[in-house]
Design a protein around this motif. Structure first.
Motif, PDB file in Angstrom:
ATOM      1  N   PHE A  19       2.397   1.629  -3.310  1.00 37.72           N
ATOM      2  CA  PHE A  19       1.607   1.980  -4.372  1.00 37.72           C
ATOM      3  C   PHE A  19       1.250   3.476  -4.184  1.00 37.72           C
ATOM      4  N   HIS A  20       1.073   3.995  -2.909  1.00 36.43           N
ATOM      5  CA  HIS A  20       0.487   5.344  -2.614  1.00 36.43           C
ATOM      6  C   HIS A  20       1.937   6.246  -3.380  1.00 36.43           C
ATOM      7  N   SER A  44       0.963  -1.285   0.013  1.00 36.26           N
ATOM      8  CA  SER A  44      -0.118   0.086  -0.266  1.00 36.26           C
ATOM      9  C   SER A  44       0.849   1.218  -0.087  1.00 36.26           C
ATOM     10  N   GLU A  89       1.627   6.132  -7.220  1.00 32.35           N
ATOM     11  CA  GLU A  89       0.500   6.947  -7.792  1.00 32.35           C
ATOM     12  C   GLU A  89       0.624   8.616  -7.679  1.00 32.35           C
ATOM     13  N   ARG A  90       1.524   8.867  -6.968  1.00 27.61           N
ATOM     14  CA  ARG A  90       1.516  10.171  -6.656  1.00 27.61           C
ATOM     15  C   ARG A  90       2.989  10.767  -7.405  1.00 27.61           C
ATOM     16  N   ARG A 150      -0.493  -0.289 -16.536  1.00 23.38           N
ATOM     17  CA  ARG A 150      -0.650   0.131 -15.042  1.00 23.38           C
ATOM     18  C   ARG A 150      -1.383  -1.163 -14.370  1.00 23.38           C
TER      19      ARG A 150
END
Lengths: 221, 221
Positions: free
Chosen positions: A77-78, A74, A81-82, A94
């Motif tokens: 991924f965070h 997580s 994503e940013r 993706r």
């Protein structure tokens, strides 16, 4: 906003980079984000302050302003994503990269962690020696399937992604057993991950903590 | 675009809904997407056509036009990202919901699956009976931590999310052992998940397949 992660005050692996903070450090380095580290003792990991951040009493955690996350998949991924660089722009590519992130932690990591269960956690049990080959064969089963899928490719699906970052991190935990080296393309894949400058910086940062000289009170400084 | 998932021709659980296609069906029902199912035999799961879709030879897979995914976490996330209802709009709440998705498959599911290892896979081994309580206690350890975190809340973090969908699905696998019912708030949490109309439809759909009458050739129709 300051990013703060937690890591072992002293990693059980003595600095081999196998603790889970390394993969978060690696992702932070890949996307060029500076971060601070708060070290946590085994005892403190089970105390209320840390359990509020991580309900299962583990490291790493991730804090950024009011946001608090746990679970390396997580957190990585965070970050992916940013920031650019860890997930493809193409929607289908993706989704496939995210598939590899889940495959790393759900399908490949559990049998590898069972090696720790049989050797360490149940190392004093009468069945440990006889059970080890069964557990090793389950690891081999997974590694063989992954080896077949990777083939001669450089990364699992096109360019390096968060899926590779997670998979390399998980595979690294099978190297001390000797099993990774039975699959030469996987060993080379892991070596490609380790050769990335961002991984090198992440590894050096965790090593620096784990090789400090212990002080008279027993805690490293 | 037609969505096609794969499921067991005959589930090892006989239709209890514990096979992993149920959670994908559930997510599809939550977001109101129709789908087709291709049934796969144990033998066909290990053959090249299926291994091309799922490198670890398991179900479910997910096909949508040219996109092919595996790993339930990834499939559920894919659906949650493209349709309203399974992930919060607020960025921080969304990141926390994704954290619970990873926690379900990486932290809570592995010890629960170890119950299958010790009881079934190693059920004929001399250590099976003596080892079972150790494995059960590891499951209890995780369930207790999760129980403490959930407390009296309805869902893990605000509204029902893909994190709850995954966690309820994983916890369901601990119910046959009796361990889930030792934690009344978790048992109630799982029951709330099962009571959702989307879950009911998903459960009924897998049950219909697994309770068909076998034909003379041994295959259900």
């Amino acid at each position: 906003m300051t990013i703060t992660i937690t890591a072992f005050e002293r990693s059980p692996d003595g600095g081999k980079g196998l603790a889970r903070d390394t993969r978060v450090r690696w992702a932070l380095e890949e996307v060029g984000q500076s971060y601070e580290v708060r070290l946590v003792s085994f005892q403190a990991m089970k105390e209320p302050a840390h359990m509020a951040l991580h309900p299962f009493g583990q490291i790493p955690t991730y804090e950024e302003g009011h946001l608090a996350l746990f679970e390396t998949g997580s957190i990585v991924f965070h970050l992916a994503e940013r920031h650019a660089g860890l997930l493809p722009v193409d929607a289908d590519a993706r989704a496939r990269a995210i598939t590899w992130m889940f495959a790393a932690v759900n399908t490949v990591e559990p049998p590898i962690l069972d090696l720790v269960t049989v050797k360490i956690l149940e190392g004093d049990k009468p069945w440990s020696k006889e059970r080890l080959p069964l557990v090793q064969d389950r690891v081999r089963g997974r590694l063989k399937q992954l080896s077949v899928r990777l083939g001669s490719a450089e990364w699992l699906d096109g360019e390096f992604s968060a899926g590779d970052l997670m998979m390399v991190s998980v595979l690294l935990r099978s190297r001390p057993s000797g099993l990774l080296d039975e699959y030469s393309n996987l060993a080379a894949y892991v070596a490609r991950g380790e050769a990335r400058p961002a991984y090198q910086r992440a590894f050096a940062a965790q090593l620096a903590i784990n090789t400090r000289t212990p002080q008279p009170d027993g805690h490293p400084r």
